[in-house]
Write a protein that holds these residues in place. Structure first.
Motif, short mmCIF file in Angstrom:
data_model
loop_
_atom_site.label_atom_id
_atom_site.label_comp_id
_atom_site.label_asym_id
_atom_site.label_seq_id
_atom_site.Cartn_x
_atom_site.Cartn_y
_atom_site.Cartn_z
N GLN A 247 0.55 -2.63 10.62
CA GLN A 247 1.00 -2.38 9.26
C GLN A 247 0.01 -2.96 8.25
N ARG A 248 -0.27 -2.21 7.21
CA ARG A 248 -1.20 -2.66 6.18
C ARG A 248 -0.56 -3.77 5.34
N PHE A 249 -1.32 -4.83 5.10
CA PHE A 249 -0.82 -5.97 4.34
C PHE A 249 -0.84 -5.72 2.84
N SER A 250 -1.75 -4.85 2.38
CA SER A 250 -1.92 -4.64 0.95
C SER A 250 -2.39 -3.21 0.69
N SER A 251 -2.46 -2.87 -0.60
CA SER A 251 -2.99 -1.56 -1.01
C SER A 251 -4.40 -1.73 -1.53
N CYS A 252 -5.24 -0.71 -1.34
CA CYS A 252 -6.62 -0.72 -1.82
C CYS A 252 -6.83 0.53 -2.69
N VAL B 277 -7.70 -4.84 -4.45
CA VAL B 277 -6.73 -5.07 -3.37
C VAL B 277 -5.50 -5.72 -3.98
N ASN B 278 -4.36 -5.04 -3.92
CA ASN B 278 -3.11 -5.53 -4.50
C ASN B 278 -2.04 -5.65 -3.43
N ARG B 279 -1.16 -6.64 -3.60
CA ARG B 279 0.01 -6.75 -2.72
C ARG B 279 1.27 -6.79 -3.58
N ARG B 280 2.20 -5.91 -3.26
CA ARG B 280 3.47 -5.87 -3.96
C ARG B 280 4.42 -6.89 -3.32
N GLN B 281 4.89 -7.85 -4.13
CA GLN B 281 5.76 -8.89 -3.63
C GLN B 281 7.19 -8.37 -3.49
N PRO B 282 8.02 -9.03 -2.64
CA PRO B 282 9.40 -8.56 -2.42
C PRO B 282 10.22 -8.48 -3.70
N LEU C 1 -5.14 -9.49 -5.05
CA LEU C 1 -5.72 -10.38 -4.06
C LEU C 1 -7.24 -10.43 -4.14
N ALA C 2 -7.87 -9.32 -4.48
CA ALA C 2 -9.33 -9.29 -4.49
C ALA C 2 -9.82 -8.05 -5.22
N GLN C 3 -11.05 -8.13 -5.64
CA GLN C 3 -11.76 -6.95 -6.16
C GLN C 3 -13.03 -6.82 -5.35
N THR C 4 -13.22 -5.67 -4.72
CA THR C 4 -14.31 -5.51 -3.77
C THR C 4 -15.36 -4.55 -4.30
N GLY C 5 -16.56 -4.69 -3.76
CA GLY C 5 -17.67 -3.85 -4.18
C GLY C 5 -18.53 -3.42 -3.01
N PRO C 6 -19.70 -2.89 -3.28
CA PRO C 6 -20.56 -2.35 -2.23
C PRO C 6 -20.84 -3.34 -1.10
N GLY C 7 -20.67 -2.85 0.13
CA GLY C 7 -20.89 -3.65 1.32
C GLY C 7 -19.64 -4.24 1.91
N ARG D 228 -7.44 6.09 -7.07
CA ARG D 228 -6.87 6.69 -5.86
C ARG D 228 -6.54 5.57 -4.87
N ASP D 229 -5.37 5.64 -4.24
CA ASP D 229 -4.97 4.65 -3.24
C ASP D 229 -5.54 5.05 -1.88
N VAL D 230 -6.61 4.39 -1.49
CA VAL D 230 -7.25 4.68 -0.21
C VAL D 230 -6.41 4.13 0.94
N ILE D 231 -5.80 2.98 0.72
CA ILE D 231 -4.91 2.34 1.70
C ILE D 231 -3.62 1.97 0.98
N HIS D 232 -2.48 2.25 1.62
CA HIS D 232 -1.17 1.92 1.05
C HIS D 232 -0.58 0.72 1.77
N GLN D 233 -0.02 -0.20 1.02
CA GLN D 233 0.67 -1.33 1.62
C GLN D 233 1.82 -0.86 2.51
N ASP D 234 1.98 -1.52 3.65
CA ASP D 234 3.09 -1.33 4.60
C ASP D 234 2.97 -0.08 5.46
N GLU D 235 2.01 0.80 5.19
CA GLU D 235 1.84 1.94 6.09
C GLU D 235 1.15 1.49 7.37
N TYR D 236 1.24 2.32 8.39
CA TYR D 236 0.54 2.07 9.64
C TYR D 236 -0.72 2.95 9.65
N GLY D 237 -1.88 2.30 9.67
CA GLY D 237 -3.13 3.03 9.63
C GLY D 237 -4.01 2.69 10.81
N ASN D 238 -5.02 3.50 11.03
CA ASN D 238 -5.93 3.25 12.15
C ASN D 238 -7.38 3.52 11.75
#
Length: 207
Positions: A148-153, A117-122, A129-135, A95-105
């Protein structure tokens, strides 16, 4: 200057003015956005997120943050106060919790599971970019500026998250300014460490 003044004041000493200015993070940066803002409430519906028991989730958060040199400065008593401002949710894998380029708060804290954490290049390539875990924290920059979000999570497996929204941070500023000041200072330090790490990869470190 205004936010520093608000953080130094208590609700009792300045309640009327704070009440009138209690939407600093959730409104002051939203003007002129070229795209719609995506709040956590909308994303939670999209994800089919299920709520978690707050008390048990907070204990898990406390155990995780005890090993972080910045977040460990939040005492158990402070974390108990922080609980009322957080949403706790279970999210299925892929599931995409955060989408690249959207405006979130909002930002998320991983309580269990893994997110990538992925970033789609032009030119169309997807860069991991990263793989994250607990904490780990994700999306804290957009929490602070609604930018604007820099990447997708994306969740790799079923995961549990704690979520802090800009509206909740505003509420914290109004009702518990000492806790808000401490949390904002911690986020600023962690962002500084992250930006310095990125700068060191790009070239000689600035003085």
């Amino acid at each position: 200057m205004r936010i520093l003044q608000r953080l130094r004041q208590t609700p009792e000493s300045d309640a009327p003015r704070l009440e009138a200015e209690s939407a600093f993070f959730s409104t002051v940066w939203h003007e002129g956005h070229p795209g719609p803002l995506v709040p956590w409430e909308a994303r939670a519906v999209e994800l089919g997120a299920k709520p978690l028991a707050a008390r048990a989730a907070r204990r898990k958060l406390q155990a995780l943050w005890a090993h972080d040199r910045h977040l460990a400065t939040l005492t158990p008593e402070a974390l108990a106060r922080l609980e009322r401002y957080l949403h706790f949710a279970a999210v299925k894998a892929q599931r995409d919790v955060i989408h690249q380029d959207e405006y979130g708060n909002f930002m998320v804290v991983v309580l269990s599971g893994e997110l990538v954490v992925n970033r789609r290049q032009p030119w169309g390539e997807s860069l991991r970019l990263a793989q994250t875990g607990p904490g780990d924290l994700l999306g804290e920059m957009s929490l602070l500026d609604s930018g604007q979000r820099f990447s997708s999570c994306t969740t790799l497996v079923d995961s549990e998250l704690a979520v802090l929204s800009a509206e909740a941070l505003d509420d914290m500023l109004l009702h518990d300014p000492a806790l808000a000041a401490q949390l904002i200072a911690i986020l600023a330090r962690k962002l500084s460490v992250r930006l310095r790490a990125v700068s060191s990869r790009l070239g000689p470190q600035s003085p």
